[in-house]
Design a protein around this motif. Structure first.
Motif, PDB file in Angstrom:
ATOM      1  N   GLN A 165      -2.688 -39.723 -17.351  1.00 28.58           N
ATOM      2  CA  GLN A 165      -0.893 -38.994 -17.300  1.00 28.58           C
ATOM      3  C   GLN A 165      -1.044 -37.719 -17.408  1.00 28.58           C
ATOM      4  N   PHE A 166      -1.927 -37.082 -18.445  1.00 25.45           N
ATOM      5  CA  PHE A 166      -1.710 -35.691 -18.811  1.00 25.45           C
ATOM      6  C   PHE A 166      -2.324 -35.012 -17.476  1.00 25.45           C
ATOM      7  N   LYS A 167      -3.561 -35.298 -16.895  1.00 20.98           N
ATOM      8  CA  LYS A 167      -3.804 -34.671 -15.746  1.00 20.98           C
ATOM      9  C   LYS A 167      -2.923 -34.739 -14.606  1.00 20.98           C
ATOM     10  N   GLU A 168      -2.098 -35.685 -14.581  1.00 20.46           N
ATOM     11  CA  GLU A 168      -1.411 -35.761 -13.331  1.00 20.46           C
ATOM     12  C   GLU A 168      -0.096 -34.790 -13.695  1.00 20.46           C
ATOM     13  N   ARG A 169       0.212 -34.808 -14.903  1.00 24.73           N
ATOM     14  CA  ARG A 169       1.372 -33.876 -15.068  1.00 24.73           C
ATOM     15  C   ARG A 169       1.065 -32.213 -15.165  1.00 24.73           C
ATOM     16  N   TYR A 170      -0.125 -32.052 -15.299  1.00 20.97           N
ATOM     17  CA  TYR A 170      -0.371 -30.473 -15.457  1.00 20.97           C
ATOM     18  C   TYR A 170      -1.418 -30.283 -14.104  1.00 20.97           C
ATOM     19  N   HIS A 171      -1.551 -31.131 -13.195  1.00 21.67           N
ATOM     20  CA  HIS A 171      -2.417 -30.690 -12.146  1.00 21.67           C
ATOM     21  C   HIS A 171      -3.993 -30.377 -12.268  1.00 21.67           C
ATOM     22  N   ILE A 172      -4.434 -31.132 -13.195  1.00 18.04           N
ATOM     23  CA  ILE A 172      -5.821 -30.651 -13.661  1.00 18.04           C
ATOM     24  C   ILE A 172      -6.705 -31.475 -12.946  1.00 18.04           C
ATOM     25  N   SER A 173      -7.955 -30.847 -12.800  1.00 22.82           N
ATOM     26  CA  SER A 173      -8.823 -31.440 -11.743  1.00 22.82           C
ATOM     27  C   SER A 173      -9.343 -32.541 -12.076  1.00 22.82           C
ATOM     28  N   PRO A 174      -9.644 -33.603 -11.401  1.00 18.41           N
ATOM     29  CA  PRO A 174     -10.182 -34.938 -11.767  1.00 18.41           C
ATOM     30  C   PRO A 174     -11.634 -34.734 -12.181  1.00 18.41           C
ATOM     31  N   ASN A 175     -12.520 -33.536 -11.781  1.00 19.81           N
ATOM     32  CA  ASN A 175     -13.729 -33.624 -12.557  1.00 19.81           C
ATOM     33  C   ASN A 175     -13.192 -33.087 -13.964  1.00 19.81           C
ATOM     34  N   TRP A 176     -12.365 -32.671 -14.469  1.00 14.28           N
ATOM     35  CA  TRP A 176     -12.434 -32.149 -15.893  1.00 14.28           C
ATOM     36  C   TRP A 176     -12.179 -33.679 -16.771  1.00 14.28           C
ATOM     37  N   LYS A 177     -13.246 -33.745 -17.622  1.00 17.27           N
ATOM     38  CA  LYS A 177     -13.018 -34.946 -18.356  1.00 17.27           C
ATOM     39  C   LYS A 177     -12.598 -34.592 -19.921  1.00 17.27           C
ATOM     40  N   MET A 178     -11.517 -35.368 -19.976  1.00 13.78           N
ATOM     41  CA  MET A 178     -10.934 -35.085 -21.408  1.00 13.78           C
ATOM     42  C   MET A 178     -11.731 -35.544 -22.739  1.00 13.78           C
ATOM     43  N   ILE A 179     -12.301 -34.666 -23.631  1.00 13.07           N
ATOM     44  CA  ILE A 179     -13.119 -34.851 -24.640  1.00 13.07           C
ATOM     45  C   ILE A 179     -12.202 -34.973 -26.043  1.00 13.07           C
ATOM     46  N   ALA A 180     -11.550 -33.906 -26.404  1.00 15.59           N
ATOM     47  CA  ALA A 180     -10.807 -34.200 -27.634  1.00 15.59           C
ATOM     48  C   ALA A 180      -9.442 -33.037 -27.568  1.00 15.59           C
ATOM     49  N   GLN A 181      -8.844 -33.158 -28.609  1.00 13.62           N
ATOM     50  CA  GLN A 181      -7.712 -32.464 -28.726  1.00 13.62           C
ATOM     51  C   GLN A 181      -7.916 -31.770 -30.224  1.00 13.62           C
ATOM     52  N   MET A 182      -7.232 -30.433 -30.548  1.00  7.89           N
ATOM     53  CA  MET A 182      -7.197 -29.901 -31.673  1.00  7.89           C
ATOM     54  C   MET A 182      -5.815 -29.310 -32.070  1.00  7.89           C
ATOM     55  N   PRO A 183      -4.824 -30.104 -32.457  1.00  2.73           N
ATOM     56  CA  PRO A 183      -3.601 -29.711 -32.927  1.00  2.73           C
ATOM     57  C   PRO A 183      -3.706 -28.575 -34.108  1.00  2.73           C
ATOM     58  N   PHE A 184      -2.798 -27.803 -33.857  1.00  7.98           N
ATOM     59  CA  PHE A 184      -2.876 -26.634 -34.998  1.00  7.98           C
ATOM     60  C   PHE A 184      -1.443 -26.109 -35.417  1.00  7.98           C
ATOM     61  N   GLY A 185      -1.259 -25.558 -36.621  1.00  7.26           N
ATOM     62  CA  GLY A 185      -0.057 -24.888 -37.021  1.00  7.26           C
ATOM     63  C   GLY A 185      -0.224 -24.661 -38.794  1.00  7.26           C
ATOM     64  N   ALA A 186       0.655 -24.877 -39.515  1.00 10.12           N
ATOM     65  CA  ALA A 186       0.617 -24.598 -40.850  1.00 10.12           C
ATOM     66  C   ALA A 186       0.423 -26.097 -41.302  1.00 10.12           C
ATOM     67  N   PRO A 187      -0.202 -25.862 -42.739  1.00  7.52           N
ATOM     68  CA  PRO A 187      -0.546 -27.087 -43.321  1.00  7.52           C
ATOM     69  C   PRO A 187       0.618 -27.666 -43.981  1.00  7.52           C
ATOM     70  N   ASP A 188       0.853 -28.871 -43.622  1.00 11.38           N
ATOM     71  CA  ASP A 188       2.042 -29.579 -44.467  1.00 11.38           C
ATOM     72  C   ASP A 188       1.501 -30.932 -45.235  1.00 11.38           C
ATOM     73  N   GLU A 189       0.095 -30.673 -45.697  1.00 12.21           N
ATOM     74  CA  GLU A 189      -0.448 -31.549 -46.650  1.00 12.21           C
ATOM     75  C   GLU A 189      -1.684 -31.020 -47.230  1.00 12.21           C
ATOM     76  N   GLU A 190      -2.303 -31.566 -48.360  1.00 12.82           N
ATOM     77  CA  GLU A 190      -3.435 -31.055 -48.823  1.00 12.82           C
ATOM     78  C   GLU A 190      -4.477 -31.917 -48.205  1.00 12.82           C
ATOM     79  N   PRO A 191      -5.767 -31.462 -47.807  1.00  6.63           N
ATOM     80  CA  PRO A 191      -6.435 -32.285 -47.270  1.00  6.63           C
ATOM     81  C   PRO A 191      -6.983 -33.351 -48.226  1.00  6.63           C
ATOM     82  N   VAL A 192      -7.550 -34.465 -47.670  1.00  9.85           N
ATOM     83  CA  VAL A 192      -7.951 -35.631 -48.599  1.00  9.85           C
ATOM     84  C   VAL A 192      -9.353 -35.078 -49.181  1.00  9.85           C
ATOM     85  N   ALA A 193      -9.318 -35.525 -50.467  1.00 13.52           N
ATOM     86  CA  ALA A 193     -10.818 -35.340 -50.928  1.00 13.52           C
ATOM     87  C   ALA A 193     -11.696 -35.583 -50.173  1.00 13.52           C
ATOM     88  N   LYS A 194     -13.078 -34.861 -50.289  1.00 11.77           N
ATOM     89  CA  LYS A 194     -14.044 -35.122 -49.524  1.00 11.77           C
ATOM     90  C   LYS A 194     -15.457 -35.065 -50.489  1.00 11.77           C
TER      91      LYS A 194
END
Ligand SMILES: Cc1cc2nc3c(=O)[nH]c(=O)nc-3n(C[C@H](O)[C@H](O)[C@H](O)COP(=O)(O)O)c2cc1C
Length: 206
Positions: A165-194
């Motif tokens: 659906q995304f590739k159709e909407r933005y006319h992205i080449s069928p050769n481009w394989k979607m791997i991952a997404q990285m949403p970014f902004g200001a933090p609205d939580e403390e990261p979980v303990a690691k």
């Protein structure tokens, strides 16, 4: 000499800080000062990440503001239909955490480039798909760390069911394989303990 001069301004402590401070922040809010010019500056640094044979199969799409929100709306619509009913509400809340940020970087790999490399260097044919993923990981880590160095929170997501659906909407080449997404902004939580494994169990010096 020219190389040393070009890199004179880079302090290794900045890199150390960014690498150790980077965390997964999944609940975002809008960062008042983030804009496209700043993200573009970061992305221009990040594309220097290495790739096997310098094949540069990584492709990026950056969505800002309304387009970023539209992306997560599309993800919500898609996953609301895919998930079992009892899981929908909590997953929608999770996706809203990404949507409330400023933008999203989408990572793709160009399969045409990979096919061309396989034809060009048949001896390594079976490695190029793996190497393409390694290259994408390098881009992802560079992006995440560079955002952190600029005071911008992010996480790494894989809502790849919306690829078509995304590739159709933005006319992205069928050769481009979607791997991952990285949403970014200001933090609205403390990261979980690691927890971290013991250094001595992970690293051996001889
Ligand atoms: C290859 C890879 C895939 C990941 N996939 C996801 C994901 O799909 N969703 C998510 O919320 N976090 C994902 N993460 C984030 C990890 O869960 C997280 O980096 C790890 O737990 C360490 O926490 P930190 O990022 O706060 O240091 C992924 C991380 C890596 C490196």
């Amino acid at each position: 000499m020219a190389f040393a001069m070009e890199h004179k301004g880079v302090e290794s402590t900045c890199f150390a800080d960014a690498v150790t401070r980077r965390r997964s922040v999944r609940k975002l809010k809008r960062h008042a000062s983030v804009n496209q010019a700043q993200i573009d500056k970061i992305v221009r640094i990040v594309v220097n990440a290495p790739s096997a044979y310098n094949m540069q199969s990584g492709r990026l799409v950056v969505l800002m503001d309304d387009e970023h929100e539209a992306f997560w709306d599309l993800a919500k619509m898609t996953y609301a239909q895919l998930l079992p009913e009892e899981k929908v509400a909590s997953f929608m809340e999770r996706l809203d955490g990404f949507r409330c940020g400023n933008g999203t970087v989408l990572f793709f790999e160009d399969e045409q480039t990979i096919r061309e490399m396989q034809e060009k260097i048949p001896a390594n044919k079976d490695s190029f798909v793996d190497w393409s993923h390694h290259g994408s990981g390098m881009l992802q880590f560079a992006m995440w760390t560079a955002l952190c160095a600029d005071g911008i929170a992010a996480s790494l997501q894989h809502v790849n069911a919306i690829e078509e659906q995304f590739k159709e909407r933005y006319h992205i080449s069928p050769n481009w394989k979607m791997i991952a997404q990285m949403p970014f902004g200001a933090p609205d939580e403390e990261p979980v303990a690691k927890t971290m494994l013991d250094y001595a169990d992970v690293v051996k010096f001889y």
